[in-house]
Design an enzyme around this catalytic site. Structure first.
Site, short mmCIF file in Angstrom:
data_model
loop_
_atom_site.label_atom_id
_atom_site.label_comp_id
_atom_site.label_asym_id
_atom_site.label_seq_id
_atom_site.Cartn_x
_atom_site.Cartn_y
_atom_site.Cartn_z
CB CYS A 275 -0.97 0.00 1.18
SG CYS A 275 -2.16 -1.34 1.09
CG HIS B 35 -2.92 3.61 1.87
ND1 HIS B 35 -3.50 3.22 0.68
CD2 HIS B 35 -3.03 2.56 2.72
CE1 HIS B 35 -3.93 1.97 0.82
NE2 HIS B 35 -3.66 1.55 2.04
CG ASN C 171 -6.66 -0.49 1.39
OD1 ASN C 171 -5.99 -0.16 0.41
ND2 ASN C 171 -6.12 -0.85 2.54
O1 UT7 Z 1 -3.61 -1.04 3.46
C1 UT7 Z 1 -2.59 -1.45 4.37
C2 UT7 Z 1 -2.88 -0.90 5.67
N1 UT7 Z 1 -4.12 -1.47 6.18
C3 UT7 Z 1 -4.71 -0.87 7.16
O2 UT7 Z 1 -4.27 0.19 7.55
C4 UT7 Z 1 -5.91 -1.53 7.82
C5 UT7 Z 1 -5.80 -1.28 9.29
N2 UT7 Z 1 -6.84 -1.90 10.09
C6 UT7 Z 1 -8.10 -1.47 10.09
O3 UT7 Z 1 -8.50 -0.63 9.33
C7 UT7 Z 1 -9.01 -2.04 11.13
O4 UT7 Z 1 -8.26 -2.73 12.10
C8 UT7 Z 1 -10.09 -3.00 10.56
C9 UT7 Z 1 -11.09 -2.21 9.74
C10 UT7 Z 1 -9.44 -4.06 9.72
C11 UT7 Z 1 -10.85 -3.65 11.71
O5 UT7 Z 1 -11.44 -2.67 12.54
P1 UT7 Z 1 -11.21 -2.71 14.13
O6 UT7 Z 1 -11.95 -1.60 14.70
O7 UT7 Z 1 -9.72 -2.74 14.33
O8 UT7 Z 1 -11.86 -4.07 14.53
P2 UT7 Z 1 -11.19 -5.35 15.19
O9 UT7 Z 1 -10.34 -6.06 14.20
O10 UT7 Z 1 -10.59 -4.96 16.51
O11 UT7 Z 1 -12.46 -6.22 15.47
C12 UT7 Z 1 -13.49 -5.80 16.41
C13 UT7 Z 1 -14.56 -6.87 16.43
C14 UT7 Z 1 -14.00 -8.29 16.60
O12 UT7 Z 1 -14.90 -9.01 17.40
P3 UT7 Z 1 -14.60 -9.20 18.97
O13 UT7 Z 1 -13.29 -9.93 19.02
O14 UT7 Z 1 -14.54 -7.83 19.54
O15 UT7 Z 1 -15.78 -10.01 19.41
C15 UT7 Z 1 -14.00 -8.84 15.19
O16 UT7 Z 1 -14.13 -10.26 15.17
O17 UT7 Z 1 -15.26 -6.88 15.17
C16 UT7 Z 1 -15.25 -8.22 14.62
N3 UT7 Z 1 -15.23 -8.09 13.18
C17 UT7 Z 1 -16.33 -7.90 12.44
N4 UT7 Z 1 -17.63 -7.81 12.80
C18 UT7 Z 1 -18.54 -7.62 11.82
C19 UT7 Z 1 -14.16 -8.10 12.34
N5 UT7 Z 1 -14.56 -7.95 11.07
C20 UT7 Z 1 -15.90 -7.82 11.12
C21 UT7 Z 1 -16.90 -7.62 10.13
N6 UT7 Z 1 -18.18 -7.51 10.53
N7 UT7 Z 1 -16.61 -7.50 8.82
#
Ligand code: UT7
Length: 352
Positions: A114, A256, A286
């Site tokens: 990225c 980005h 993204n």
């Molecule tokens: O391009 C290269 C660089 N990439 C990035 O910069 C991406 C960076 N990361 C992010 O943007 C975020 O971490 C994500 C969008 C990928 C995830 O958001 P988050 O706020 O960090 O969520 P999380 O991974 O901490 O997950 C929170 C909860 C979890 O459940 P529990 O463990 O709290 O029960 C996940 O299992 O949300 C759950 N979850 C979802 N729920 C519904 C993860 N994906 C989903 C989904 N729908 N699609």
């Protein structure tokens, strides 16, 4: 007067098929509300069967070259940032160059995921400064729909396909459009945070059969989120210092487009007012190496950027890698709004 690379062309393209959050929610354990509130994404575009990175890149390159007509009629180098090359080898840039009628010019890929577009921009600008080239086409193109597991709710909603390109020419640093400085970095100790584990020499030399599951993209989202904010903020501050701008001088911060929350967090951390952070992720997701030129094209065609604006580009991605660039915005009256077309049809019919 010292020699600088000057931005003089811009173009971008998306494939025609649009996938909404609702469509994903119908088959994955997710909701539109979760995706939109966590990322700012409502929909993304994906390529059709048989389409590849070079199909999108060629069309973006054609558009960038068309917008530069009159200023630059051809280029003498092509640099393509991609993490999804058409084939593991050769690089995809020579094919793109040939399809644009540029057979014979040096053409190479840059693999910085990225951050790839900023790395490729630095390579192109460096080639101009070193007098290796006078005019360079820099492309960022990715088709993450081909590597993301469609059944993985943690990655499938985030990524979209697309391509964007800019044309650079030799000029001087006082001109509008001049690229005034770069800051680049990497941290291979955290390579495992963003990975396609299989398909490379590590797996092949192990004597195991290639496991199809290992060919999917994997990301530790939460950790990446923290690194992305920290590295893009540090890199933005460093490039401002390098070019001698105060944070109040920044008219537009184009990061980005990984996540709308990351972009506002970086603006807050650096001290750029949120309304100066370009957020153009909602309808594209993204798009990896394509995200900055796509965001620039959108901003340039919706009055988000004006001639003379002081612009900072910043990116973060797998590797880990990161990078920033500072430039003044040129007169881009000939840039077309990005197209949603072309890709997804066989390569030959794009070039005619
Ligand atoms: O391009 C290269 C660089 N990439 C990035 O910069 C991406 C960076 N990361 C992010 O943007 C975020 O971490 C994500 C969008 C990928 C995830 O958001 P988050 O706020 O960090 O969520 P999380 O991974 O901490 O997950 C929170 C909860 C979890 O459940 P529990 O463990 O709290 O029960 C996940 O299992 O949300 C759950 N979850 C979802 N729920 C519904 C993860 N994906 C989903 C989904 N729908 N699609």
């Amino acid at each position: 007067m010292s020699r600088a690379a000057v931005l003089c062309g811009l173009g971008a393209v998306l494939p025609p098929r649009r996938v909404t959050n609702e469509e994903l929610a119908a088959r994955l354990d997710t909701t539109h509300e979760w995706i939109h509130s966590r990322t700012g994404i409502s929909s993304r575009h994906v390529v059709g069967l048989g389409a590849a990175t070079s199909d999108l890149a060629t069309e973006a390159g054609r558009r960038a070259l068309a917008s530069a007509q009159g200023d630059v009629n051809s280029v003498d180098m092509v640099v393509l940032a991609t993490a999804t090359p058409d084939h593991p080898l050769p690089g995809t840039a020579p094919a793109v160059a040939s399809r644009l009628g540029l057979t014979g010019v040096p053409a190479f890929d840059v693999a910085a995921v990225c951050s790839g577009f900023i790395y490729a921009l630095a390579a192109g600008a460096g080639a101009i400064s070193a007098q290796l080239a006078d005019r360079v086409l820099v492309l960022g193109a990715d088709v993450f729909s081909t590597i993301v597991d469609p059944d993985d709710r943690e990655t499938a909603p985030i990524f979209g396909d697309g391509a964007g390109a800019v044309v650079l020419r030799a000029g001087d640093p006082a001109e509008d459009g001049a690229l005034l400085g770069f800051q680049l970095g990497s941290d291979g100790t955290n390579a495992g945070l963003i990975q396609v584990p299989g398909g490379g020499s590590r797996e092949r030399s192990g004597g195991r059969r290639v496991d199809p599951a290992e060919m999917h993209f994997s990301m530790q989202g939460r950790a990446v989120y923290r690194h992305a904010i920290a590295r893009m903020s540090e890199s933005t501050r460093a490039v401002l210092e390098r070019v001698g701008w105060d944070v109040t001088d920044v008219d537009a911060l184009v990061g980005h487009q990984a996540n709308a929350r990351i972009l506002t967090a970086v603006a807050d951390a650096v001290g750029v007012p949120r309304e100066r952070a370009v957020i153009a992720i909602e309808h594209v997701g993204n798009t990896s190496a394509a995200s900055i030129p796509l965001a620039l094209t959108r901003a340039a065609t919706t009055d988000g950027l004006s001639r003379g604006d002081r612009v900072v580009l910043t990116a973060f991605g797998g590797g880990l890698t990161w990078g920033s660039s500072a430039l003044t915005w040129p007169d881009f009256s000939r840039v077309e709004a990005y197209a949603v077309e072309q890709a997804g049809i066989p390569a030959q019919s794009i070039t005619g």
